[in-house]
Design a protein around this motif. Structure first.
Motif, PDB file in Angstrom:
ATOM      1  N   PRO A 302       0.829  -1.202   0.000  1.00  0.00           N
ATOM      2  CA  PRO A 302       0.000   0.000   0.000  1.00  0.00           C
ATOM      3  C   PRO A 302       0.862   1.250   0.000  1.00  0.00           C
ATOM      4  N   PRO A 303       0.370   2.358  -0.575  1.00  0.00           N
ATOM      5  CA  PRO A 303       1.165   3.593  -0.629  1.00  0.00           C
ATOM      6  C   PRO A 303       1.436   4.132   0.771  1.00  0.00           C
ATOM      7  N   LEU A 304       2.556   4.823   0.897  1.00  0.00           N
ATOM      8  CA  LEU A 304       2.979   5.404   2.165  1.00  0.00           C
ATOM      9  C   LEU A 304       2.566   6.859   2.194  1.00  0.00           C
ATOM     10  N   SER A 305       1.949   7.287   3.299  1.00  0.00           N
ATOM     11  CA  SER A 305       1.442   8.659   3.415  1.00  0.00           C
ATOM     12  C   SER A 305       2.486   9.560   4.053  1.00  0.00           C
ATOM     13  N   ALA A 306       2.504  10.830   3.627  1.00  0.00           N
ATOM     14  CA  ALA A 306       3.428  11.808   4.194  1.00  0.00           C
ATOM     15  C   ALA A 306       3.134  12.086   5.659  1.00  0.00           C
ATOM     16  N   TYR A 566       3.765  19.145   0.928  1.00  0.00           N
ATOM     17  CA  TYR A 566       4.130  17.726   0.968  1.00  0.00           C
ATOM     18  C   TYR A 566       3.160  16.993   1.896  1.00  0.00           C
ATOM     19  N   GLY A 568       0.834  14.536   0.402  1.00  0.00           N
ATOM     20  CA  GLY A 568       0.264  13.429  -0.348  1.00  0.00           C
ATOM     21  C   GLY A 568       0.975  12.123  -0.081  1.00  0.00           C
ATOM     22  N   ASN A 569       1.053  11.301  -1.122  1.00  0.00           N
ATOM     23  CA  ASN A 569       1.725  10.012  -1.000  1.00  0.00           C
ATOM     24  C   ASN A 569       3.242  10.172  -1.088  1.00  0.00           C
ATOM     25  N   VAL A 570       3.927   9.136  -0.618  1.00  0.00           N
ATOM     26  CA  VAL A 570       5.381   9.114  -0.610  1.00  0.00           C
ATOM     27  C   VAL A 570       5.844   7.901  -1.408  1.00  0.00           C
ATOM     28  N   ASN A 571       6.804   8.110  -2.296  1.00  0.00           N
ATOM     29  CA  ASN A 571       7.347   7.021  -3.112  1.00  0.00           C
ATOM     30  C   ASN A 571       8.667   6.536  -2.522  1.00  0.00           C
ATOM     31  N   ASP A 572       8.795   5.224  -2.412  1.00  0.00           N
ATOM     32  CA  ASP A 572      10.046   4.638  -1.947  1.00  0.00           C
ATOM     33  C   ASP A 572      11.045   4.661  -3.102  1.00  0.00           C
TER      34      ASP A 572
END
Length: 755
Positions: A302-306, A566, A568-572
């Motif tokens: 699942p996407p990581l949230s800021a 900043y 939103g979502n966070v990308n690895d």
């Protein structure tokens, strides 16, 4: 057991010994060393007798230890010291005055022939660890080198070892951390602390940074510039040997508190940001740790949230307070089961600030500057160091020691830069970067020195060492705005681009075992010498973890603060080669000999067989069993060196030295892990194809010691490098990078003058 835990137990044990020891009676101490005039070697088991001028007082006697040192405790008064030893002439030193609570240093020399002499009257003065005391062993040394005494350190405002080493001829310090000896970079030099090869907390450096050792903990520093077989084979520029404070000979306390002002920084505004209270003592890495949800992230999860990260990106201004430094030292010597036990504890802590305005230029083919960044940099540094030593003499011919050191330094840097992009001048960058680096080193060592008797006469020294180093770079944050000029009259507007947060953690463990056997001999009328043979084994294991996260603005092109964009979502963005494990083993056998060649000429020659092996494996973050790259180095080398000293006169000597040493790639040199200092600047990465380099070293020096504490020296040196490891520029995807490579060869020639 972790080094920090073991060291803490050692500190508690030493404090308990100090607390429960009986109070010392009022008395005076006479401390010194007995050496032979012909060789300068210490004389063990010398008969010593203090004869009081007042005949109502009792005589006090004793024997020197195997290393020639002695400590006599007697009531205050006026004495004569009688010194006797087999095969040496008797000596009587008059006019010795002892006062209550005083430690009076007094050393003596004995002639090698037991002949009658007239009385020699000596007036002793209290000098301990002075320039003169450090120049004496340098004068007798068989190798080329320099020394810095505690007396010199007290005369200067140096904060740590890197400041002290700037005062040594032929040395320079880069980034206030890394020692360059004779123009050779830190990779060509070696470092040890009290004989311990300490592991390094630096990601791309092989040596220990000198700013980690507070000056208040140092007793002296020796820089050996000519190789000998008992030193590491990875020697070219020099071998820096730090020696920490030793036992004072009596119960003593010392404390100091200093405040300092830096022009242009103190009482001015510096850049900072919101952080935890642990920053006050330099342990702020824990409060900046990676969120648990980020640690447990899985591929295609699942996407990581800021919102999982602290929402602090922008620096603010704060008034700078004065720099401060605190140091506390306690030492004593007790009797345990009738034998002397020495104790020393030292604690230091310092805080300093730095504020700079800089300009970094980017060039095209190393010629014309094509762009520049205007930089504002604020740094707050906090350092703490603890040193504990226990030493026991179970017999006059043996000494057992347990030493521990822990030092931690945190550098909190806020950097803002602005300027045209160096790779694409069509747009400008403006960024703020928050970097917190916490580095720590700790070691424990058990060692012993023993006098051998019987058929095998000589000395045996051994040492076991456990060390640990850690470098944490938690929550490195960089927010960036981009501006695209419309035309020459319209610079355009700033818009927030993608931000980045990075988490780095490097852990390195080291184990060391050394043993050295020294056997004296005599070559008739040529004089006395000794043969030294030994074994040296050093191993290291390193693990590096690095994570990168990209924060995408919820509204591109907005000039609002990052804290509001900043969200939103966070990308690895972690790379497959960002995490690696590595190990290294260096095992050596050596033999060297001091060769007497008459009254004026002496030599030292030796050979060392050294085996080295290391392995670096980068692995995928999500699948550690998947090896993304691997670098290996393995080989055995036979190294040799010789040193020659000619005493032209009693105070003038000529030294010559020649040796063959090597330089191996370090663990990071073999790892393809990439790092980037500035956006648009060069990428730094390793090279798994590196091989070791060979270096031929030649020295010639004239030294004069005209008076006590005085030295004049002039020398030349020449080094021939075969396939040296040096940084090379490469290009990838339109961006320049730096990578270590083996060049064909090189030379290093220099002149040194010292007064």
């Amino acid at each position: 057991m972790p080094v920090r835990t073991t060291l803490a137990m050692l500190v508690v044990l030493a404090a308990a010994v100090a607390c429960f020891a009986p109070p010392a009676a009022a008395s005076a101490h006479l401390q010194g060393k007995i050496v032979a005039t012909d060789t300068g070697e210490p004389i063990g088991f010398v008969d010593l007798l203090l004869v009081p001028v007042d005949t109502t007082m009792k005589k006090v006697g004793g024997l020197s230890n195997a290393d020639g040192t002695f400590l006599l405790i007697a009531p205050a008064g006026r004495y004569a010291l009688q010194v006797r030893a087999l095969s040496y002439a008797r000596k009587r030193l008059e006019g010795i005055v002892l006062e209550d609570g005083q430690v009076l240093p007094l050393s003596a020399t004995l002639e090698p022939e037991a002949i009658l002499q007239k009385e020699i009257v000596v007036e002793a003065t209290a000098k301990q660890n002075t320039d003169a005391s450090m120049l004496a062993p340098r004068r007798k040394s068989s190798t080329v080198g320099d020394v810095v005494s505690a007396e010199q350190m007290r005369r200067s405002p140096d904060k740590n070892a890197s400041d002290v080493l700037r005062r040594v001829t032929g040395l320079s310090v880069s980034d206030n951390k890394y020692v360059f000896v004779r123009g050779m970079g830190e990779r060509y030099n070696s470092t040890e602390v009290d004989g311990v090869r300490v592991v390094s907390p630096e990601q791309n450096k092989r040596v220990v940074p000198m700013d980690l050792f507070p000056a208040a903990l140092l007793d002296n520093i020796v820089v050996q510039k000519a190789w000998s077989a008992d030193r590491s084979g990875e020697f070219s520029g020099g071998d820096v040997q730090l020696h920490l404070k030793d036992f004072p000979g009596k119960r003593s306390w010392s404390a100091s508190l200093t405040q300092g002002v830096t022009q242009g920084t103190t009482f001015q505004n510096h850049l900072t940001y919101s952080s935890g209270s642990a920053d006050l003592f330099g342990f702020g890495a824990a409060s900046r740790g990676m969120p648990d949800v980020a640690r447990s992230i899985v591929l295609n999860g699942p996407p990581l949230s800021a919102s999982a990260f602290s929402n602090v990106w922008s620096p603010r201004e704060h008034v700078t307070v004065p720099n401060g430094n605190f140091a506390l030292t306690y030492g004593d010597e007790f009797k345990v089961l009738g034998q002397p036990l020495g104790l020393l504890q030292s604690l230091t802590m310092s805080r300093s600030y730095d504020q700079r305005a800089e300009t970094q230029y980017f060039t095209d083919d190393g010629q014309l500057a094509k762009s520049a960044y205007a930089i504002e940099r604020s740094t707050e540094s906090v350092q703490m160091g603890v040193n504990t030593s226990l030493s026991l003499r179970p017999s006059p011919g043996s000494r057992l020691s347990l030493r521990g050191l822990y030092t931690n330094k945190a550098d909190d840097e806020v950097l803002q830069y602005q300027g045209p992009d160096p790779n694409d001048g069509s747009f400008d960058r403006r960024a703020a970067r928050l970097t917190y680096v916490q580095r720590a080193i700790g070691y424990l060592t058990a060692e012993g020195q023993h006098e051998l008797k019987g058929a095998l006469t000589g000395t045996l020294d051994w040492k076991f060492t456990r060390s640990h180093a850690r470098r944490q770079t938690p929550d490195k944050r960089e927010s960036m705005y981009i501006r695209i000029p419309v035309d020459v009259t319209d610079p355009g507007t700033w818009g927030l681009a993608t931000g980045r947060r990075e988490y780095g953690d490097l852990n390195e463990d080291g184990w060391g075992t050394t043993a050295k056997l020294a056997l004296p001999y005599r070559l008739g009328s040529l004089g006395s010498g000794r043969v030294v043979t030994g074994y040296d084994r050093q191993s290291r294991e390193r693990g590096t973890s690095y994570r990168r996260f990209d924060f995408v603005p919820v509204q591109f092109g907005s000039a609002a603060p990052p804290e509001s964009i900043y969200r939103g979502n966070v990308n690895d963005a972690t790379l497959a080669r960002d995490n690696y494990v590595a190990d290294q083993l260096i095992e050596a056998y050596f033999v060297s000999a001091d060769l007497p060649l008459g009254k004026r000429l002496r030599a030292n020659a030796g050979v060392r067989r050294e085996f080295g092996a290391q392995n670096v494996m980068s692995h995928d973050l999500y699948d550690p069993s998947f090896i993304t790259s691997q670098g290996q180095s393995r080989g055995t080398d036979l190294l040799a060196g010789a040193n020659l000293t000619l005493a032209i006169t009693e105070k003038l000597s000529l030294r010559a030295a020649a040796s063959r040493t090597l330089n191996r790639p370090d663990m990071d040199d073999l790892s393809p892990l990439q790092s980037l200092d500035y956006v648009g600047d060069k990428i730094h990465s390793g090279n798994p194809l590196l091989t070791r380099a060979l270096i031929s070293n030649y020295d010639l020096r004239v030294e004069s010691f005209p008076g006590v504490g005085e030295v004049f020296a002039a020398g030349v040196f020449y080094k021939q490098l075969d396939h040296p490891i040096e940084p090379a520029v490469f290009g990838t995807n339109g961006q320049l990078g730096l990578q270590p490579q083996n060049s064909l060869g090189g030379r290093n020639v220099g002149v040194e003058l010292e007064a």
